[in-house]
Structure formats: C-alpha cells, structure tokens
Design a protein around this motif. Structure first.
Motif, PDB file in Angstrom:
ATOM      1  N   ILE A  50       0.847  -1.189   0.000  1.00 15.29           N
ATOM      2  CA  ILE A  50       0.000   0.000   0.000  1.00 15.29           C
ATOM      3  C   ILE A  50       0.886   1.243   0.000  1.00 15.29           C
ATOM      4  O   ILE A  50       1.751   1.400   0.848  1.00 15.29           O
ATOM      5  CB  ILE A  50      -0.945  -0.003   1.225  1.00 15.29           C
ATOM      6  N   ARG A  51       0.646   2.128  -0.974  1.00 12.09           N
ATOM      7  CA  ARG A  51       1.439   3.347  -1.126  1.00 12.09           C
ATOM      8  C   ARG A  51       0.641   4.610  -0.825  1.00 12.09           C
ATOM      9  O   ARG A  51       1.215   5.668  -0.603  1.00 12.09           O
ATOM     10  CB  ARG A  51       2.005   3.445  -2.544  1.00 12.09           C
ATOM     11  N   SER A  52      -0.692   4.501  -0.849  1.00  7.64           N
ATOM     12  CA  SER A  52      -1.535   5.665  -0.570  1.00  7.64           C
ATOM     13  C   SER A  52      -2.877   5.192  -0.028  1.00  7.64           C
ATOM     14  O   SER A  52      -3.250   4.027  -0.176  1.00  7.64           O
ATOM     15  CB  SER A  52      -1.750   6.491  -1.836  1.00  7.64           C
ATOM     16  N   THR A  53      -3.564   6.125   0.626  1.00  3.28           N
ATOM     17  CA  THR A  53      -4.904   5.818   1.121  1.00  3.28           C
ATOM     18  C   THR A  53      -5.875   6.798   0.498  1.00  3.28           C
ATOM     19  O   THR A  53      -5.501   7.934   0.216  1.00  3.28           O
ATOM     20  CB  THR A  53      -4.983   5.931   2.659  1.00  3.28           C
ATOM     21  N   PRO A  54      -7.079   6.361   0.225  1.00  4.64           N
ATOM     22  CA  PRO A  54      -7.582   5.007   0.428  1.00  4.64           C
ATOM     23  C   PRO A  54      -7.124   4.064  -0.679  1.00  4.64           C
ATOM     24  O   PRO A  54      -6.925   4.485  -1.814  1.00  4.64           O
ATOM     25  CB  PRO A  54      -9.096   5.187   0.373  1.00  4.64           C
ATOM     26  N   THR A  55      -6.953   2.818  -0.332  1.00  9.20           N
ATOM     27  CA  THR A  55      -6.735   1.759  -1.304  1.00  9.20           C
ATOM     28  C   THR A  55      -7.675   0.618  -0.949  1.00  9.20           C
ATOM     29  O   THR A  55      -7.754   0.217   0.216  1.00  9.20           O
ATOM     30  CB  THR A  55      -5.277   1.257  -1.310  1.00  9.20           C
ATOM     31  N   VAL A  56      -8.390   0.123  -1.947  1.00 10.98           N
ATOM     32  CA  VAL A  56      -9.303  -1.000  -1.762  1.00 10.98           C
ATOM     33  C   VAL A  56      -8.752  -2.179  -2.542  1.00 10.98           C
ATOM     34  O   VAL A  56      -8.439  -2.061  -3.725  1.00 10.98           O
ATOM     35  CB  VAL A  56     -10.730  -0.652  -2.242  1.00 10.98           C
ATOM     36  N   VAL A  57      -8.623  -3.311  -1.855  1.00 14.95           N
ATOM     37  CA  VAL A  57      -8.140  -4.547  -2.464  1.00 14.95           C
ATOM     38  C   VAL A  57      -9.262  -5.568  -2.364  1.00 14.95           C
ATOM     39  O   VAL A  57      -9.812  -5.783  -1.282  1.00 14.95           O
ATOM     40  CB  VAL A  57      -6.874  -5.065  -1.748  1.00 14.95           C
ATOM     41  N   VAL A  58      -9.613  -6.189  -3.484  1.00 16.67           N
ATOM     42  CA  VAL A  58     -10.662  -7.212  -3.508  1.00 16.67           C
ATOM     43  C   VAL A  58      -9.992  -8.577  -3.608  1.00 16.67           C
ATOM     44  O   VAL A  58      -9.148  -8.800  -4.485  1.00 16.67           O
ATOM     45  CB  VAL A  58     -11.631  -6.997  -4.685  1.00 16.67           C
ATOM     46  N   LEU A  59     -10.380  -9.471  -2.704  1.00 15.69           N
ATOM     47  CA  LEU A  59      -9.850 -10.839  -2.682  1.00 15.69           C
ATOM     48  C   LEU A  59     -10.961 -11.811  -3.015  1.00 15.69           C
ATOM     49  O   LEU A  59     -12.109 -11.634  -2.597  1.00 15.69           O
ATOM     50  CB  LEU A  59      -9.297 -11.165  -1.290  1.00 15.69           C
TER      51      LEU A  59
END
Length: 86
Positions: A50-59
């Motif tokens: 993660i390099r910035s917020t917000p970041t959304v990751v879908v698994l």
C-alpha cells in the motif's frame, strides 16, 4: 469475497470510500469489508504494497487479489470489482 480497505485517520477520500463501502455492504451482504488503518496495521499495509490511502483490495474466496484501486471508488466500480471475485 473480501474487501480490504486501507485507510488513514485524516484522509478525506477515506471518508468518501467508507460511505461507498457501506452502500456496497447493503447491496452485497456476502461481501466482507475489513478496514485497516495503515498507522495501526503498518506491517499488513507494507506486505500488501500500500502506497496511498484510500486503497481498496478485492480478494476472491482463496484470498487471491483480483482487483486493487487507489483513491475513492464509486459504488459501481466496487460492484464490478466484486464481480471479478465471484
């Protein structure tokens, strides 16, 4: 399917993202949304790159990443990402 929402306390786009994810949670009850503040979960944020917020990751169901987006998404963008996890 799981959404990891990497956030930070003083991030205005994170507030927008939180509201979007609440809408998505109502539309897709099977989706699990986990918010991780990068200050409190620094190790996990580093492992996830993660390099910035917000970041959304879908698994997907195997916890394999199928989608990642930095910045505040729209409800439609999140729904499309979730479709990739099915």
């Amino acid at each position: 399917m799981k959404l990891l929402f990497f956030s930070s306390a003083f991030c205005d786009p994170c507030i927008e993202t939180r509201a979007v994810l609440k809408q998505v949670e109502q539309l897709v009850p099977a989706a699990t949304i986990v918010e991780l503040d990068v200050a409190a979960h620094n190790d996990e944020a580093e492992r996830a790159g993660i390099r910035s917020t917000p970041t959304v990751v879908v698994l997907d169901s195997d916890d394999t990443e199928v989608f990642r987006a930095a910045g505040a998404p729209t409800v439609n963008q999140v729904l499309v990402a979730l479709a990739k996890a099915v």
